[in-house]
Design a protein around this motif. Sequence first.
Motif, mmCIF file in Angstrom:
data_model
loop_
_atom_site.group_PDB
_atom_site.id
_atom_site.type_symbol
_atom_site.label_atom_id
_atom_site.label_comp_id
_atom_site.label_asym_id
_atom_site.label_seq_id
_atom_site.Cartn_x
_atom_site.Cartn_y
_atom_site.Cartn_z
ATOM 1 N N ALA A 179 0.897 -1.293 0.074
ATOM 2 C CA ALA A 179 0.110 0.096 -0.037
ATOM 3 C C ALA A 179 0.841 1.069 0.040
ATOM 4 O O ALA A 179 1.937 1.306 0.464
ATOM 5 C CB ALA A 179 -0.915 -0.139 1.247
ATOM 6 N N HIS A 215 0.179 0.525 -4.174
ATOM 7 C CA HIS A 215 -1.329 0.631 -4.772
ATOM 8 C C HIS A 215 -1.983 1.604 -3.831
ATOM 9 O O HIS A 215 -1.491 2.101 -2.736
ATOM 10 C CB HIS A 215 -1.861 -0.968 -4.785
ATOM 11 C CG HIS A 215 -2.053 -1.288 -3.501
ATOM 12 N ND1 HIS A 215 -3.332 -0.934 -2.896
ATOM 13 C CD2 HIS A 215 -1.586 -2.018 -2.660
ATOM 14 C CE1 HIS A 215 -3.500 -1.490 -1.491
ATOM 15 N NE2 HIS A 215 -2.343 -2.284 -1.556
ATOM 16 N N LEU A 216 -3.059 2.017 -4.270
ATOM 17 C CA LEU A 216 -4.103 2.876 -3.622
ATOM 18 C C LEU A 216 -5.396 2.141 -3.231
ATOM 19 O O LEU A 216 -6.445 3.008 -3.038
ATOM 20 C CB LEU A 216 -4.361 4.076 -4.502
ATOM 21 C CG LEU A 216 -3.723 5.261 -4.149
ATOM 22 C CD1 LEU A 216 -4.488 6.358 -4.858
ATOM 23 C CD2 LEU A 216 -3.597 5.623 -2.585
ATOM 24 N N GLY A 217 -5.306 0.823 -3.062
ATOM 25 C CA GLY A 217 -6.621 0.131 -2.978
ATOM 26 C C GLY A 217 -7.345 -0.226 -3.979
ATOM 27 O O GLY A 217 -6.642 -0.156 -5.259
ATOM 28 N N SER A 218 -8.546 -0.773 -4.082
ATOM 29 C CA SER A 218 -8.999 -1.231 -5.323
ATOM 30 C C SER A 218 -9.778 -0.403 -6.283
ATOM 31 O O SER A 218 -9.870 -0.825 -7.135
ATOM 32 C CB SER A 218 -9.981 -2.506 -4.813
ATOM 33 O OG SER A 218 -11.148 -1.650 -4.248
ATOM 34 N N ARG A 219 -10.134 0.695 -5.730
ATOM 35 C CA ARG A 219 -10.538 1.812 -6.591
ATOM 36 C C ARG A 219 -9.744 2.375 -7.634
ATOM 37 O O ARG A 219 -8.515 2.690 -7.179
ATOM 38 C CB ARG A 219 -11.100 2.955 -5.899
ATOM 39 C CG ARG A 219 -12.308 2.539 -4.905
ATOM 40 C CD ARG A 219 -12.878 3.548 -3.942
ATOM 41 N NE ARG A 219 -13.667 3.009 -2.895
ATOM 42 C CZ ARG A 219 -15.074 2.548 -3.302
ATOM 43 N NH1 ARG A 219 -15.582 3.056 -4.629
ATOM 44 N NH2 ARG A 219 -15.888 2.070 -2.413
ATOM 45 N N ILE A 220 -10.169 2.486 -8.753
ATOM 46 C CA ILE A 220 -9.251 3.174 -9.916
ATOM 47 C C ILE A 220 -9.796 4.464 -9.925
ATOM 48 O O ILE A 220 -11.033 4.778 -10.371
ATOM 49 C CB ILE A 220 -9.711 2.305 -11.071
ATOM 50 C CG1 ILE A 220 -8.993 0.777 -11.084
ATOM 51 C CG2 ILE A 220 -8.670 3.031 -12.271
ATOM 52 C CD1 ILE A 220 -9.373 0.070 -12.327
ATOM 53 N N LEU A 230 -3.380 11.006 -3.416
ATOM 54 C CA LEU A 230 -1.863 10.617 -3.059
ATOM 55 C C LEU A 230 -1.389 11.558 -2.327
ATOM 56 O O LEU A 230 -0.601 11.192 -1.277
ATOM 57 C CB LEU A 230 -1.468 10.247 -4.492
ATOM 58 C CG LEU A 230 -1.613 8.893 -4.881
ATOM 59 C CD1 LEU A 230 -1.276 8.853 -6.612
ATOM 60 C CD2 LEU A 230 -1.021 7.795 -4.228
ATOM 61 N N GLN B 137 -16.106 4.230 -12.888
ATOM 62 C CA GLN B 137 -14.570 4.639 -13.025
ATOM 63 C C GLN B 137 -13.950 3.771 -11.947
ATOM 64 O O GLN B 137 -12.892 3.323 -12.007
ATOM 65 C CB GLN B 137 -14.603 5.971 -12.507
ATOM 66 C CG GLN B 137 -13.182 6.744 -12.279
ATOM 67 C CD GLN B 137 -12.033 6.556 -13.418
ATOM 68 O OE1 GLN B 137 -12.412 6.760 -14.543
ATOM 69 N NE2 GLN B 137 -11.049 6.112 -12.893
ATOM 70 N N ALA B 138 -14.454 3.555 -10.563
ATOM 71 C CA ALA B 138 -13.835 3.278 -9.374
ATOM 72 C C ALA B 138 -14.117 1.760 -9.249
ATOM 73 O O ALA B 138 -13.374 1.241 -8.460
ATOM 74 C CB ALA B 138 -14.070 3.864 -8.156
ATOM 75 N N LEU B 239 -7.881 3.237 1.348
ATOM 76 C CA LEU B 239 -7.433 1.930 1.551
ATOM 77 C C LEU B 239 -8.134 1.166 2.489
ATOM 78 O O LEU B 239 -7.326 0.517 3.229
ATOM 79 C CB LEU B 239 -5.966 2.156 1.803
ATOM 80 C CG LEU B 239 -5.019 2.819 0.591
ATOM 81 C CD1 LEU B 239 -3.568 2.998 0.953
ATOM 82 C CD2 LEU B 239 -5.145 1.504 -0.780
#
Lengths: 240, 240
Positions: A179, A215-220, A230, B137-138, B239
């Motif tokens: 993470a 990574h920043l978690g599962s959300r894009i 970020l 998106q997410a 996260l």
Amino acid sequence: MNLGLLFDEDFVADDRVVLRGRRRQHLETVLKVSEGDQVPVGKVNGLMGVGTVLRLDDRDAELSVRLDTQPPNPLPLTLVLAMPRPKMFRRVIQTCAALGVKDIWLINAYKVEKSFWQTPWLQDEQLRENLALGLEQACDTQMPDVHIRKLFKPFVEDELPGLIKGRRGLIAHPGTPDACPTHLSEPATLCIGPEGGFIPYEVDKIIAAGAEAVHLGSRILRVETAVPVLVSRLYDGCLY
Amino acid sequence: MNLGLLFDEDFVADDRVVLRGRRRQHLETVLKVSEGDQVPVGKVNGLMGVGTVLRLDDRDAELSVRLDTQPPNPLPLTLVLAMPRPKMFRRVIQTCAALGVKDIWLINAYKVEKSFWQTPWLQDEQLRENLALGLEQACDTQMPDVHIRKLFKPFVEDELPGLIKGRRGLIAHPGTPDACPTHLSEPATLCIGPEGGFIPYEVDKIIAAGAEAVHLGSRILRVETAVPVLVSRLYDGCLY
């Protein structure tokens, strides 16, 4: 415009400026100032303070200025950003400036479409205007540096290692096991890919230059949302 | 569209959907799928999984779907937002949805211009479409609830105390001495003002309803930037 940003060419004396165009109009139509009113101003790359309206007519706004306050601290972050789609570009640049990012590298990547580089927003004048809008929003005066690198390989091999050396190097890469860190006290260099992400070759090259994948978690998230998320995660919501 | 969001009316059988309009076109022109290709899909307020293209013509995209994965966790955050300017509204709503905010209250405030409430983006259909764009998106399926409150006083007196009770109540208010907290593990209700901020009367009423005033540093951010910065600061960059 929470702060009127003043450039060298605005000064008609050490403590007096004449503003035209967008800033004059903003004073008249949004802030609705009259003679004697005071507004927050700041000199680009210099101090902030107060401007007192001396004269406001159809062409000019003349202000006397007293500059005595330091601008907010810069963020100790170098942002390496795959060139965003033109539609998003202005907002991303304004957001970076508002958040206090002072060093921005716009780079090529496989999923950056060639046409993205044609945007008029990349021209010096336009770039400066959009950076100024971000600074004026956030009440800051320190103009970010923007570097344009249209070739990925020479940038990542010859320049990126130097940008990461002695700092925390990070590449935001969905699906990676680690993470993104929080509460950094050290300077960092953060690489953010284009829509659709960096391709594996690019990720490998950026890691070889000294970055760790996080990574920043599962959300894009869209780049315009990922940047504030970020920055806030790395440096505690810009409360530096 | 990193995930095709499926609504009840798209289903022609338990495991088959027919998509038209924007989503069909996206499959054809952006994802450039052919028969047999697989794409990520999810059922609104339900599971996520994979859709396999059975047929793609000028009108329909027909997919068989297998849904077996939980969507990402919702953010334990209720967001109370002074109605943003229409120009920003869509982006703010999409961003909230992308970040995982599931409970959004759009409220009036002194500096919310009456005209803001006239925007067509507030209509049910448009609102749902923009929330869907954020979820797509997410890669999320859980549709946020949006509540519209055009009167400040009844909202803040009769409803806000209930929204804060048993949770952490916060109002983002520049110039206040306490910094916005980080790393919350409890649910929170966060109030964000309009451009120019809440007026003192409104701040007092929101505090009286149980919220504590917190600041985000000296930078003044647009609501579209403040939302991801605050969410990331409160809940570690989403996260969770």
